[in-house]
Design an enzyme around this catalytic site. Structure first.
Site: not given
Length: 246
Positions: A25, A73
């Protein structure tokens, strides 16, 4: 497990995790701090992914899982999603050249529904080209969600216990990660590998993924080697002062 040639200093092969999962991330935040576009951050993250996969293979990791694109996402902007899909398609083709010669076998985990044909074709090429490799398994989660994985398995489950249920997951061959690493500073799993992470050691690091170096990777593995894993038992039931007991 055969002792790797380049294991982190001070650790024996028995102290290294055999299976590692990473939530890489922080690409967009890394790019924003440098005045770069979000896609430039994702491209940088892709380059780092190749390097850390090679490192994991050299260090003797048996299975490495990367959480690349979650079911959540899809809420991102259409332009970012389109760019990410282009990155994935190019990355899988690059993997045939860069990773296949290292003996790495690739398996993509998640639902194929909704993914562009260009990505699906690239996935098929990469999985086929690496199917006979056996040095390290690399699982890449795309269009993946831990809850959805369990729901899909539950719909087909007719009994038989945990082993039978595991065979219905997206990648039955994926073993439970000994260690899960998340970069970027957030302290959560974000719907990743929920079934598999029941007894995983968790390590959260502040560095965004493009800054996650080999040295930081090795220090994460070294920290795992110093942990005592009870797996539900009392520490008193384990040999005294035995790090990383399984």
């Amino acid at each position: 497990m055969e002792q790797p040639d380049n294991q982190p200093t001070g650790l024996t092969a028995g102290q290294l995790p055999r299976t590692v999962a990473i939530c890489p991330d922080g690409n967009a935040r890394w790019a924003a701090k440098r005045g770069l576009s979000t896609m430039e951050g994702h491209f940088a993250g892709g380059d780092v992914a190749f390097r850390r996969v090679r490192d994991a293979c050299e260090l003797g990791i048996e299975q490495l899982s990367l959480f690349g694109f979650s079911t959540e996402n899809w809420t991102r902007s259409a332009s970012e999603i389109a760019g990410l899909m282009d990155v994935f398609a190019a990355t899988f083709d690059r993997g045939i050249v860069a990773l296949a010669p290292l003996g790495i076998r690739l398996k993509v985990v998640g639902s194929r529904s909704g993914l562009p044909q260009s990505v699906l074709d690239a996935v098929d090429r990469a999985e086929e080209a690496t199917s006979k490799n056996d040095r390290m398994d690399l699982f890449v989660a795309i269009n993946y969600g831990g809850r959805q994985e369990m729901l899909d398995a539950a719909q087909r489950y007719s009994g038989g216990g945990e082993d039978a249920f595991r065979q219905l997951l997206y990648a039955p061959g994926m073993r439970d990660p000994d260690l899960i690493i998340r970069t970027g500073g957030d302290r959560r799993l974000s719907n990743g590998f929920l079934w598999q992470s029941a007894y995983s050691e968790l390590l959260f690091v502040d560095e965004p993924w493009p800054d996650f170096s080999r040295e930081r990777f090795e220090s994460a593995l070294a920290e795992f080697g110093q942990r005592v894993r009870t797996l539900g038992s009392s520490h008193r039931q384990l040999p005294a002062q035995t790090p990383n007991s399984l």
